[in-house]
Design a protein around this motif. Sequence first.
Motif, PDB file in Angstrom:
ATOM      1  N   LEU A 130       3.049  -5.875  12.370  1.00 18.14           N
ATOM      2  CA  LEU A 130       1.811  -5.138  12.611  1.00 18.14           C
ATOM      3  C   LEU A 130       1.225  -4.665  11.274  1.00 18.14           C
ATOM      4  N   GLY A 131       2.113  -4.183  10.391  1.00 17.16           N
ATOM      5  CA  GLY A 131       1.690  -3.734   9.055  1.00 17.16           C
ATOM      6  C   GLY A 131       1.083  -4.880   8.279  1.00 17.16           C
ATOM      7  N   ILE A 132       1.696  -6.060   8.354  1.00 15.18           N
ATOM      8  CA  ILE A 132       1.176  -7.247   7.654  1.00 15.18           C
ATOM      9  C   ILE A 132      -0.211  -7.594   8.194  1.00 15.18           C
ATOM     10  N   PHE A 133      -0.351  -7.509   9.523  1.00  8.64           N
ATOM     11  CA  PHE A 133      -1.635  -7.808  10.161  1.00  8.64           C
ATOM     12  C   PHE A 133      -2.717  -6.856   9.633  1.00  8.64           C
ATOM     13  N   ILE A 134      -2.356  -5.568   9.519  1.00  7.52           N
ATOM     14  CA  ILE A 134      -3.351  -4.577   9.072  1.00  7.52           C
ATOM     15  C   ILE A 134      -3.756  -4.843   7.610  1.00  7.52           C
ATOM     16  N   ALA A 186      -5.212   0.210   1.421  1.00  8.61           N
ATOM     17  CA  ALA A 186      -4.846  -0.688   2.523  1.00  8.61           C
ATOM     18  C   ALA A 186      -3.360  -0.566   2.834  1.00  8.61           C
ATOM     19  N   VAL A 187      -2.539  -0.447   1.777  1.00  9.09           N
ATOM     20  CA  VAL A 187      -1.086  -0.321   1.983  1.00  9.09           C
ATOM     21  C   VAL A 187      -0.773   1.010   2.678  1.00  9.09           C
ATOM     22  N   VAL A 188      -1.419   2.083   2.196  1.00 14.04           N
ATOM     23  CA  VAL A 188      -1.205   3.404   2.812  1.00 14.04           C
ATOM     24  C   VAL A 188      -1.576   3.355   4.291  1.00 14.04           C
ATOM     25  N   LEU A 189      -2.740   2.768   4.582  1.00 16.43           N
ATOM     26  CA  LEU A 189      -3.209   2.697   5.968  1.00 16.43           C
ATOM     27  C   LEU A 189      -2.244   1.874   6.823  1.00 16.43           C
ATOM     28  N   SER A 190      -1.794   0.753   6.267  1.00 18.44           N
ATOM     29  CA  SER A 190      -0.886  -0.121   7.012  1.00 18.44           C
ATOM     30  C   SER A 190       0.419   0.603   7.351  1.00 18.44           C
ATOM     31  N   VAL A 191       0.975   1.322   6.361  1.00 15.79           N
ATOM     32  CA  VAL A 191       2.246   2.026   6.603  1.00 15.79           C
ATOM     33  C   VAL A 191       2.017   3.199   7.563  1.00 15.79           C
ATOM     34  N   LEU A 230       1.533  -9.038  -0.232  1.00 10.46           N
ATOM     35  CA  LEU A 230       0.421  -8.480   0.531  1.00 10.46           C
ATOM     36  C   LEU A 230       0.090  -7.048   0.109  1.00 10.46           C
ATOM     37  N   GLY A 231       0.821  -6.568  -0.887  1.00 11.13           N
ATOM     38  CA  GLY A 231       0.629  -5.176  -1.270  1.00 11.13           C
ATOM     39  C   GLY A 231      -0.413  -5.044  -2.358  1.00 11.13           C
TER      40      GLY A 231
END
Lengths: 272, 214
Positions: free
Chosen positions: A116-120, A130-135, A209-210
């Motif tokens: 799900l994190g990768i998708f975000i 983007a990384v903060v939001l994904s986590v 992706l980070g």
Amino acid sequence: MDKRDVTPAAVIGLAVAACLLVPVIWPLDQSAVALDNISQAPSLTDPGGTDDLGRDVLHRSLYGLRVSLLVGVVAALVATVLGGLIGGVAGLLGGWTDRILMRVIDTIAALPHLLLGIFIVAMLRPSLGAVVLSVALTHWLSTARIVRGELLSLRTRPFIDAAITGGASRARILTRHLLPHVLPKIALATTLMVPHAVWHETALSFLGLGLPPHLASLGNMINDGQRSLLTGAWWASIVPGLVIVTVTLAIAALAARWRDRLDPRVRAELEL
Amino acid sequence: MSLTAHGVSAGYRGQQVLHDVTITIEPGETVGLRGPSGSGKSTLVRVLALLHRPDAGHVTLDGTQIDDIRHRVPSSRRTQIGVLFQSPRAASDPRLTLTDIIAEPLRATRQPHEQRVAELADRVGLTADLLGRRPHAVSDGQLQRACLARALVHRPAYLLCDEATTMLDASTQAHVAAVITDEQHQREMGVLLVSHDTTLLTRWADRVASITQQ
């Protein structure tokens, strides 16, 4: 402070100080390439050894740790606020609101959260935000469940009944009896989430992706260092790996000790 | 003037534990209520304390029918009924000191508390040393004394005691009973004593009602 807290606290203190002071005490350009000094073993001039572009691995690891800790702390805080609000609404209102919110949480929890994190992140441009939001968007579920469970259990306790018969308003019960019980548990959940969020940031960077590749991130470094492992330059991935393992274990250890002290009875026993 | 449950039936999640119970507590009188475990005594106390909505019937407080429960009842009405719960430990916020436990209802209703807390602590026999402690650092008896002081802090018109002395030793039991009786003599407080101890009820209560298991 208990002597068993000293080591993890010292590790965290040292890591935070190093992250903050690295531009002052070790003023090197983290991206500057030195092709005449590639894949050198750790030495006095380059304590972490150098990578395949001649950059000091320890120096870059400290920059990477800055990013990882920043992402970890901010993502954990965002996830806590989100989880706290949703869990709070479910726990305080109960009934249908609770049932619907819990089913939503169950549905999200049924999905593998790294995927799900990768998708975000894949939907957004590679950046720190983007990384903060994904986590954050994949880690609020546990906080919501903790807050909801605590509130539902507290609501039915006789001391809340006693407060109601004593004339307390809803707001008074929330601020005087519910929040003081829930807040330490939220703070603990947040602290335990920090190392987990750091690992996620590292995993996302490791998968490319980070953060953009020119910025030092522990995940980027471990990924890049893999190539050097075959040529014998083990330090390129082991040093950033050790940095992340040491710091995250120290945070987790301190949080676990703190959890033991949350119970007033255990605290009283520790004080004796 | 009385606290009355009129034809109350109540239960939890569809399972009824109380069936058509009527009971009245007049000012100044001590009503005993006995019945076996599981007969709904505590549920009746919760209904009378305006904490649990009955499935049928209603509660009147000094002639006024109360149809709401918990926070929907105005604070001024809720504080007319004091409750002394069976387990003082479950009924005390573990984070508060005994002083705070006693003072909390006054603070919650924005009333001065220092003098009243000191007066009640003295009456229930709590020393200054005990008052600064948290629940985990005192005995059940000492904690129940603090809970009694809390239940009396608003000078309620009615006091509901739900097996409140069952867990206590004989001397604490006698002390709690003496404080309650003294309060009754001073200002005609009505008391409901719930217990399965027939001897205690016949000695203490003016009349004893029974509730049977359905």
